[in-house]
Design an enzyme around this catalytic site. Structure first.
Site, short mmCIF file in Angstrom:
data_model
loop_
_atom_site.label_atom_id
_atom_site.label_comp_id
_atom_site.label_asym_id
_atom_site.label_seq_id
_atom_site.Cartn_x
_atom_site.Cartn_y
_atom_site.Cartn_z
CE LYS A 207 2.11 -2.00 3.85
NZ LYS A 207 3.16 -2.10 2.97
NE ARG B 67 4.16 -1.18 9.60
CZ ARG B 67 3.78 -0.40 8.69
NH1 ARG B 67 2.60 0.12 8.42
NH2 ARG B 67 4.84 0.01 7.95
NE ARG C 153 6.74 5.22 -1.01
CZ ARG C 153 6.32 3.96 -0.31
NH1 ARG C 153 5.32 3.88 -0.47
NH2 ARG C 153 7.17 3.71 0.65
NE ARG D 120 6.81 6.93 3.36
CZ ARG D 120 6.03 5.73 3.24
NH1 ARG D 120 4.88 5.57 2.62
NH2 ARG D 120 6.75 4.88 3.97
NE ARG E 42 9.84 1.95 5.24
CZ ARG E 42 9.55 2.44 3.92
NH1 ARG E 42 10.52 3.19 3.49
NH2 ARG E 42 8.53 2.14 3.52
P1 AP5 Z 1 3.18 1.60 -2.34
O1 AP5 Z 1 1.78 1.38 -3.08
O2 AP5 Z 1 3.30 3.15 -1.76
O3 AP5 Z 1 3.58 0.45 -1.37
P2 AP5 Z 1 3.35 0.31 0.15
O4 AP5 Z 1 3.06 -1.13 0.31
O5 AP5 Z 1 2.31 0.88 0.62
O6 AP5 Z 1 4.68 0.81 0.77
P3 AP5 Z 1 4.88 1.73 2.00
O7 AP5 Z 1 6.43 2.22 1.96
O8 AP5 Z 1 4.00 2.99 2.15
O9 AP5 Z 1 4.53 0.72 3.14
P4 AP5 Z 1 5.11 0.79 4.82
O10 AP5 Z 1 4.20 -0.22 5.35
O11 AP5 Z 1 6.56 0.81 4.84
O12 AP5 Z 1 4.91 2.54 4.80
P5 AP5 Z 1 3.69 3.20 5.93
O13 AP5 Z 1 3.49 4.56 5.22
O14 AP5 Z 1 2.62 2.27 6.31
O15 AP5 Z 1 4.05 1.30 -3.61
C1 AP5 Z 1 5.76 1.51 -3.36
C2 AP5 Z 1 6.01 2.13 -4.68
O16 AP5 Z 1 6.19 0.70 -5.85
C3 AP5 Z 1 5.51 3.13 -5.45
O17 AP5 Z 1 6.42 3.92 -6.13
C4 AP5 Z 1 4.48 2.47 -6.35
O18 AP5 Z 1 4.46 3.34 -7.63
C5 AP5 Z 1 5.39 1.33 -6.73
N1 AP5 Z 1 4.46 0.17 -7.10
C6 AP5 Z 1 3.32 -0.32 -6.39
N2 AP5 Z 1 2.70 -1.40 -6.91
C7 AP5 Z 1 3.48 -1.90 -7.97
C8 AP5 Z 1 3.53 -2.73 -8.79
N3 AP5 Z 1 2.77 -3.82 -9.08
N4 AP5 Z 1 4.67 -2.89 -9.73
C9 AP5 Z 1 5.39 -1.77 -9.79
N5 AP5 Z 1 5.49 -0.85 -8.89
C10 AP5 Z 1 4.73 -0.65 -8.06
O19 AP5 Z 1 4.66 3.21 7.27
C11 AP5 Z 1 5.46 4.27 7.52
C12 AP5 Z 1 6.18 4.11 8.94
O20 AP5 Z 1 4.87 4.65 9.87
C13 AP5 Z 1 6.39 2.76 9.62
O21 AP5 Z 1 7.73 2.47 9.05
C14 AP5 Z 1 6.32 3.08 10.87
O22 AP5 Z 1 7.28 3.73 11.45
C15 AP5 Z 1 4.69 3.83 10.95
N6 AP5 Z 1 3.79 3.24 11.05
C16 AP5 Z 1 2.76 3.21 10.19
N7 AP5 Z 1 1.78 2.21 10.61
C17 AP5 Z 1 2.03 1.74 11.68
C18 AP5 Z 1 1.47 0.85 12.58
N8 AP5 Z 1 0.34 0.34 12.40
N9 AP5 Z 1 2.07 0.66 13.80
C19 AP5 Z 1 3.28 1.07 14.13
N10 AP5 Z 1 3.88 1.90 13.22
C20 AP5 Z 1 3.29 2.39 11.95
#
Ligand code: AP5
Length: 236
Positions: A30, A105, A144, A177, A188
């Protein structure tokens, strides 16, 4: 027959004029795709995860509440997240749209967002669902690394930096992270399945959701996201 459009470098923000939501499990890509799309339209990339991490780094009260929850791999309560989103989209740089990553979410967040977008006079959002098998997720998440300066995303297995531990763009230090540790990936994913996956049915019912195969390379996924957006906007 519709031609597959070439991914353009830049497009005018006025052409978007709405919210694009990237939906998918942790590690689906994402953030990687949201950054590219937002840069193309020069609109903000709104990652609630990044916003919460900024609060933690700044030592705010909200950050102090969110930190232990995020480190356990659980979702932060809607009340905290909705406040930061509502404040953010009030800002003038959001007037032509934005790309959400990690929001909404929960179904409650999606309801709230729907009302917020209406109030601000935006069209209905386009939801891009990044579909990826859980077998790929562990490697993506544990590999990552993120630049502490510009936020560029790397992967030590799939997309390593030229110099180990340093960002190719600005030489910033790359960090892992705290919630990217292997033992936090399970909680997660559970939180995703229980609280976020129902949004797939929610947005499908509203006719706003488009699936994209996110198991392919970053470049191939970028092409599919662009093609999907093009079609969802009515082919223009
Ligand atoms: P990346 O693009 O970073 O993936 P992502 O989908 O953004 O993954 P996240 O882990 O950031 O998602 P998340 O939803 O768990 O975290 P968030 O920060 O929102 O890619 C991941 C890896 O894969 C990278 O190394 C990249 O290079 C690689 N990659 C990408 N595409 C690829 C491809 N096509 N092929 C190969 N490799 C690839 O949330 C963190 C925490 O915050 C949550 O757990 C929660 O506690 C809180 N939080 C955030 N938003 C909310 C909300 N709206 N409500 C409640 N809690 C929330």
């Amino acid at each position: 027959m519709s031609l597959s459009p070439v991914v353009p470098e830049k497009r005018p923000a006025e052409e978007l004029n709405r919210a694009v939501i990237l939906l998918g499990p942790p590690g689906a890509g994402k953030g990687t795709q949201a950054k590219k799309l937002a840069a193309k339209y020069a609109v903000p990339h709104l990652s609630t995860g990044d916003m919460l991490r900024e609060h933690i780094a700044a030592g705010t009260e909200l950050g102090a509440k969110a930190k232990p929850i995020m480190e356990r791999g659980e979702l932060v309560p809607d009340s905290l997240v909705l406040r930061i989103v509502a404040d953010r989209i009030e800002k003038p740089d959001c007037s032509h749209g934005f790309v959400f990553d990690g929001f909404p979410r929960t179904v409650a967040q999606a309801h709230y967002l729907g009302e917020l977008l209406k109030q601000h006079g935006f069209r209905r959002p386009i939801v891009i669902h990044l579909v990826v098998d859980t077998s790929l997720i562990l490697r993506r998440i544990t590999g990552r690394r993120m630049c502490k300066v510009g936020g560029e995303i790397y992967n030590i297995y799939e997309r390593p930096p030229k110099v180990e531990g340093r960002c190719d763009n600005d030489g910033g230090e790359l960090a892992q992270r705290p919630d990217d540790r292997e033992e936090i990936v399970g909680p997660r994913l559970k939180a995703y399945e229980k609280q976020t996956e129902p949004l797939v049915a929610y947005y499908t019912r509203l006719g706003l959701l488009y699936d994209v195969d996110a198991a392919k390379s970053v470049e191939e996924v970028e092409q599919s996201v662009w093609k999907t957006l093009h079609l969802a906007r009515g082919g223009h």
